[in-house]
Design an enzyme around this catalytic site. Structure first.
Site, mmCIF file in Angstrom:
data_model
loop_
_atom_site.group_PDB
_atom_site.id
_atom_site.type_symbol
_atom_site.label_atom_id
_atom_site.label_comp_id
_atom_site.label_asym_id
_atom_site.label_seq_id
_atom_site.Cartn_x
_atom_site.Cartn_y
_atom_site.Cartn_z
ATOM 1 C CB SER A 155 -0.752 6.088 30.100
ATOM 2 O OG SER A 155 0.289 5.342 30.641
ATOM 3 C CG ASP A 159 2.368 2.116 29.096
ATOM 4 O OD1 ASP A 159 3.523 2.119 28.611
ATOM 5 O OD2 ASP A 159 1.930 3.057 29.787
ATOM 6 C CG ASP A 167 2.752 6.550 27.682
ATOM 7 O OD1 ASP A 167 2.480 5.440 28.189
ATOM 8 O OD2 ASP A 167 2.996 7.553 28.378
HETATM 9 MG MG MG Z 1 2.270 4.976 30.275
#
Ligand code: MG
Length: 454
Positions: free
Chosen positions: A94, A237, A239
């Protein structure tokens, strides 16, 4: 849930999270969540391919066929899982730095696995309970290339394209070398915007900025907004399940402000919104004006999602939920955070007014965030005892959902232990900067005294 915590498994790749561990996660998911087929996707990290291969191998060994989706945003993997009714494993850390990696587990409904399911996966890992297949019953793998296009179409189709396109907006986009680089430029072009980009090549080294969309990583985006005379800046971010914004002057917009204006645009009376104990007073004000309810959960999207599920099963309407970090959910669309969809919904608000005016509706609050570190269990105990004493002596209304939150009507302060680092985090919010600092300082002073005695 020791392993999965509030947002999946994460750690430094090849130290905490290893291929051997990922192999076992694949075996556990295949054994517990099962099904004949499981999808595997990843973000742009250098170790993503290595860990994806390990998860695939683990899944095959317990008899699952595997759809290898390659690099995709987490919400695109969730869409695939929902459409194909297959569970999915997403390899991502992430917003964590490049050297981290980890896994997020998704059910065959496209939603993050609920806590009870994660606990079953953990038990299988702890007890080595894997349903190994006989040699001729092991799974096959196949590459699936359609996930990217399907996701772009889905997001574009879910927004009022004529309205957004008619506003002739210029979008400055910073996907931060993450998975959103593969999908977001096309999504905003398809919505009729002019798109200029920075850090828009997928790159495992994250040369332009770290994956976390925080102000210190986003100076280039602010400059791009000004240089291109853009109407808005959008950052994701690693992902791309989160979106953070800049206004048309190139000024960073607090994620709390974005969540509040999005909530104001969708919340009706007698509806409910769900956020964490860190939720801003901005969201509380908007909720109250709408005649709706605000429910506060412990920090982390897993907790928020499980509360939304509970409320929906009671027949309550929850049109929006999320946190001030840019992770927003529109449960009627999908019970998943989605950076591009969140950004598209924010663009709808910019059709009639500039971004700075839109967020001015929820302005007037000041936030202070600080941390106090500890070096031993004794110091940790001393800090926790100091919070409890401080809370007892305080005139504020106490909420212990996650840490100690004291509400003073016009302001609030929260102290909670971090789930990932040896620190206690302090959050304060007030109408006056001084008041916010005063509330945080009081706690810090109490902590300093406690550490001196520990
Ligand atoms: Mg994320």
């Amino acid at each position: 849930m020791e392993l999965f915590g509030s947002s999946g498994i994460r750690g430094v790749a090849n130290e905490t999270v290893t291929p051997g561990f990922c192999l076992r996660v694949g075996m556990a998911v295949g054994t517990v969540v099962g099904g004949e087929r499981v999808a595997v996707g990843r973000d742009t990290r250098a170790t993503g391919d290595m860990f994806a291969n390990a998860v695939v191998s683990g899944l095959q060994s317990v008899g699952c066929d595997v759809d290898c989706l390659g690099v995709l945003p987490t919400p695109a993997v969730q869409l695939y899982a929902e459409r194909e009714t297959v569970p999915a494993v997403m390899i991502t850390a992430s917003h964590n730095p490049a050297e981290y990696n980890g896994t997020k587990l998704v059910g065959a409904d496209g939603i993050e696995l609920p806590v009870e399911e994660l606990e079953r996966v953990e038990t299988a890992l702890d007890e080595d309970e894997f349903a190994r297949a006989r040699w001729d019953g092991t799974g096959d793998e196949r590459r699936v290339e359609s996930g990217r296009e399907a996701y772009v179409e889905e997001v574009v189709g879910a927004v009022d394209r004529d309205r957004v396109g008619g506003a002739d907006l210029t979008v400055a986009l910073d996907p931060g070398h993450g998975a959103g680089a593969l999908t977001s430029p096309e999504i905003f072009r398809e919505l009729g915007c002019s798109v200029v980009t920075v850090n828009a090549q997928p790159d495992s080294q994250f040369p332009g900025r770290g994956p976390e969309p925080v102000p210190e990583n986003l100076a280039d985006l602010g400059r791009l907004v000004r240089a291109a005379d853009a109407d808005v800046g959008i950052a994701h971010d690693g992902d791309a399940d989160r979106a953070i914004f800049f206004d048309e002057r190139g000024e960073y917009i607090e994620g709390d402000a974005t969540l509040a204006v999005l909530a104001a645009s969708v919340l009706g009376s007698d509806e409910t919104t769900v956020s964490a104990v860190t939720a801003s007073q901005r969201l509380a004000d908007v909720t109250e004006r709408a005649g709706a309810d605000l429910e506060r959960t412990p920090v982390g999207s897993t907790r928020i999602i499980s509360r939304v599920r509970d409320l929906e099963s009671e027949g309550r309407s929850v049109p929006i939920a999320g946190e001030g970090n840019g992770g927003v959910l529109f449960p009627e669309y999908r019970l998943a955070r989605d950076g591009a969809y969140t950004a598209a919904r924010f663009l709808e608000l910019l059709v009639d007014r500039p971004a700075s005016e839109v967020v001015a509706d929820v302005g007037g609050y000041h936030n202070v965030r600080t941390t106090v570190g500890y070096g031993s269990d004794a110091e940790r105990e001393a800090l926790l005892a100091a919070i409890a004493r401080h809370a007892e002596a305080s005139a504020g209304e106490l909420d212990t959902t996650d840490g100690y939150r004291l509400d003073f009507g016009d302001a609030w302060v929260l102290a909670r232990e971090s789930g990932t680092e040896p620190v206690v985090r302090i959050y304060a919010e007030a109408r006056e900067t001084d008041r916010a600092h005063e509330l945080a300082d009081e706690l810090e002073t109490a902590f300093d005294a406690a550490l001196a005695d520990a």
